[in-house]
Design a protein around this motif. Structure first.
Motif, short mmCIF file in Angstrom:
data_model
loop_
_atom_site.label_atom_id
_atom_site.label_comp_id
_atom_site.label_asym_id
_atom_site.label_seq_id
_atom_site.Cartn_x
_atom_site.Cartn_y
_atom_site.Cartn_z
N GLN A 94 1.03 -1.10 -0.04
CA GLN A 94 0.20 -0.04 0.01
C GLN A 94 0.84 1.10 0.19
OE1 GLN A 94 -2.37 -0.88 3.53
NE2 GLN A 94 -4.13 -1.34 2.25
N LYS A 95 1.98 1.10 0.45
CA LYS A 95 3.04 2.26 0.78
C LYS A 95 4.07 2.01 -0.38
CE LYS A 95 0.70 3.98 4.08
NZ LYS A 95 0.03 5.43 4.04
N LEU A 96 4.50 0.82 -0.78
CA LEU A 96 5.92 0.77 -1.59
C LEU A 96 5.46 0.17 -2.96
CD1 LEU A 96 8.09 -0.82 1.08
CD2 LEU A 96 7.98 1.50 0.63
N SER A 97 6.22 0.40 -4.01
CA SER A 97 5.94 -0.17 -5.24
C SER A 97 6.58 -1.42 -5.12
CB SER A 97 6.76 0.71 -6.36
OG SER A 97 8.19 0.63 -6.25
N PRO A 98 5.92 -2.48 -6.26
CA PRO A 98 6.26 -3.58 -6.58
C PRO A 98 7.72 -3.73 -6.75
CG PRO A 98 4.16 -3.34 -7.48
CD PRO A 98 4.72 -2.14 -7.10
N TYR A 99 8.21 -2.67 -7.64
CA TYR A 99 9.78 -2.84 -7.99
C TYR A 99 10.54 -2.69 -6.55
CZ TYR A 99 14.54 -1.37 -9.08
OH TYR A 99 15.97 -1.31 -8.98
N THR A 100 10.16 -1.78 -5.47
CA THR A 100 10.79 -1.75 -4.50
C THR A 100 10.76 -3.05 -3.51
OG1 THR A 100 10.81 0.69 -4.35
CG2 THR A 100 11.02 -0.35 -2.22
N VAL A 101 9.75 -3.59 -3.70
CA VAL A 101 9.53 -4.82 -2.80
C VAL A 101 10.42 -6.04 -3.43
CG1 VAL A 101 7.74 -6.76 -2.17
CG2 VAL A 101 6.98 -4.35 -2.15
N MET A 102 10.46 -5.96 -4.75
CA MET A 102 11.40 -7.11 -5.33
C MET A 102 12.79 -6.86 -5.37
SD MET A 102 9.42 -9.28 -6.35
CE MET A 102 10.67 -10.26 -6.82
N LEU A 103 13.12 -5.50 -5.29
CA LEU A 103 14.56 -5.27 -4.92
C LEU A 103 14.93 -5.34 -3.34
CD1 LEU A 103 16.97 -4.26 -6.52
CD2 LEU A 103 16.46 -1.71 -5.49
N THR A 104 14.25 -5.06 -2.57
CA THR A 104 14.53 -5.30 -1.13
C THR A 104 14.34 -6.96 -0.81
OG1 THR A 104 13.31 -3.36 -0.72
CG2 THR A 104 13.83 -4.75 1.11
N THR A 105 13.67 -7.61 -1.64
CA THR A 105 13.72 -8.94 -1.51
C THR A 105 14.96 -9.72 -1.96
OG1 THR A 105 11.26 -8.98 -1.94
CG2 THR A 105 12.56 -11.27 -2.17
N SER A 106 15.71 -8.93 -2.61
CA SER A 106 17.22 -9.07 -3.07
C SER A 106 17.93 -9.62 -1.92
CB SER A 106 17.79 -8.27 -4.18
OG SER A 106 16.90 -8.10 -5.24
N MET A 107 17.67 -9.03 -0.91
CA MET A 107 18.39 -8.94 0.53
C MET A 107 18.01 -10.24 1.25
SD MET A 107 20.41 -6.46 1.20
CE MET A 107 20.41 -6.60 2.86
N GLU A 108 17.00 -11.13 0.67
CA GLU A 108 16.76 -12.44 1.18
C GLU A 108 17.83 -13.38 1.20
OE1 GLU A 108 13.61 -16.18 0.31
OE2 GLU A 108 13.19 -14.04 -0.38
N PRO A 109 18.87 -13.43 0.02
CA PRO A 109 19.94 -14.35 0.13
C PRO A 109 20.87 -14.16 0.97
CG PRO A 109 19.41 -13.60 -2.30
CD PRO A 109 18.45 -12.85 -1.31
N VAL A 110 21.17 -12.75 1.43
CA VAL A 110 22.23 -12.37 2.37
C VAL A 110 21.79 -12.89 3.77
CG1 VAL A 110 23.15 -10.44 3.53
CG2 VAL A 110 22.77 -10.25 0.92
N TYR A 111 20.31 -12.74 4.01
CA TYR A 111 19.75 -12.96 5.39
C TYR A 111 19.86 -14.53 5.28
CZ TYR A 111 18.17 -8.26 5.71
OH TYR A 111 18.08 -6.88 5.79
#
Length: 295
Positions: free
Chosen positions: A233-250
C-alpha cells in the motif's frame, strides 16, 4: 507520508529476513517440495482464516477479483514448489541468490503493469544484480539445475507480486492472502488426487517436520506473506522485489550457522552477494533522499 513509507520499508526488511529463514526451514524439512507447499498453504490459510474471524473482517470479494485471486493462488503454489525443489537439488545459498534476479524482471515488467515510464536507474540496478549473479554461476555451474528451478520460481514470484500490487488497493491484505492460499491448496490437492498421492503415509510426518511446518506456516507464511502484501500500500512492487534481493544475504547467513558445510561457498560467490547487497542499499538511499519514488 515519507515516514510511513520509511516504516513500511523497515517492516519489509523484517519480512525479508523471515523469508530468508523460510529457505533454511525448507532445507531442514524432509518431505518433498509439493507436499511441503500443500502443508504450508493449508496451515497458513487456517491461521489467516482465524485472524480474519478474530478481527471481524469481511470475506466479501467481487466475483471478478475472486477469479484473479484464484489465478494468483496457482502462481504462488507453483512458485513455492519450484522454490523448495531448487533448494533440495542445490542448496539454500544458490537458490536465494537466483532470486535476486527478481528486481531486474520487476524493473522491466512493472512499467507495463502500471503504465508508467521505465526508470532506467531501476534497470541499471537490476543489471548490477545480474553481474553479481554471473560471478556465482561462473564458479558454481554444478548447481545449474537448481538455478533453473529457482529462475522459473522467481519469474512467477514477480508476476504475482505485480498482480497483488493492484489488488491491495481495494482489498484487505489478509483476505487477499486467504483466498490465494485456499486456491493454491485446491490446485495442489487436485493434482495429488489425480496422482493418487493422498495415502496414509502422506499424513505421517516426524515430530520434527510437524514443528518446522507449523513455524513455516505461521510466522514465515501467514504473517510474513500477509504483511508483505500490506506494505505494498506504501511501496511499489519494484521496491518490494529489490528489497527481497536481500533475502539471499539473510538466508545465506542463517543457513551457514543452521546447516553448515553444504552452505559453504566460493570466494566469488560472496563477492557476487556483496554486489547485490550494495545495490539494494544504494537503491533505497537514492529513492529516500533524492527522489519522490517509493523508497
Amino acid at each position: 507520508m515519507r515516514n510511513d513509507k520509511l516504516q513500511s520499508y523497515l517492516n519489509l526488511h523484517l519480512i525479508v529476513f523471515i523469508w530468508g529463514f523460510t529457505a533454511v526451514l525448507g532445507a531442514l524439512i524432509s518431505i518433498k517440495a509439493g507436499v511441503l507447499v500443500w502443508y504450508r498453504m493449508l496451515f497458513a490459510g487456517i491461521f489467516i482464516f482465524l485472524f480474519i474471524i478474530f478481527k471481524k473482517i469481511s470475506f466479501k470479494i467481487p466475483l471478478k477479483e475472486f477469479f484473479k485471486l484464484i489465478f494468483v493462488g496457482l502462481l504462488i503454489a507453483v512458485h513455492w514448489v519450484f522454490f523448495f525443489k531448487a533448494i533440495h537439488i542445490s542448496n539454500v545459498s544458490i537458490t536465494l541468490l537466483v532470486f535476486s534476479l527478481g528486481a531486474f524482471f520487476a524493473s522491466v515488467l512493472e512499467p507495463l503493469f502500471y503504465r508508467r515510464k521505465m526508470l532506467w536507474h531501476e534497470v541499471f540496478f537490476g543489471l548490477l544484480i545480474i553481474v553479481g549473479l554471473a560471478l556465482i554461476v561462473k564458479v558454481e555451474i554444478n548447481y545449474f539445475e537448481g538455478m533453473a528451478y529457482a529462475l522459473f520460481s522467481v519469474i512467477l514470484g514477480v508476476l504475482f507480486t505485480l498482480i497483488n500490487g493492484k489488488l491491495i488497493a481495494n482489498h484487505e491484505s489478509s483476505v487477499i492472502t486467504f483466498y490465494e492460499f485456499l486456491s493454491g491448496v485446491v490446485f495442489i490437492s487436485l493434482y495429488f488426487l489425480f496422482e493418487n498421492q493422498f495415502t496414509t503415509e502422506f499424513f505421517i510426518l516426524s515430530s520434527k517436520d510437524w514443528i518446522l511446518i507449523l513455524i513455516l506456516a505461521s510466522v514465515c507464511t501467514a504473517y510474513a506473506f500477509t504483511a508483505s502484501v500490506k506494505v505494498m500500500q506504501k511501496l511499489s512492487p519494484y521496491t518490494v522485489m529489490l528489497t527481497t534481493s536481500m533475502e539471499p544475504v539473510y538466508g545465506i547467513f542463517l543457513a551457514y550457522f543452521c546447516i553448515g558445510g553444504k552452505e559453504k561457498m566460493s570466494v566469488e560467490f560472496y563477492i557476487g552477494a556483496l554486489i547485490i547487497v550494495v545495490t539494494v542499499i544504494f537503491n533505497g538511499f537514492i529513492k529516500h533522499y533524492f527522489t519522490d519514488i517509493d523508497p
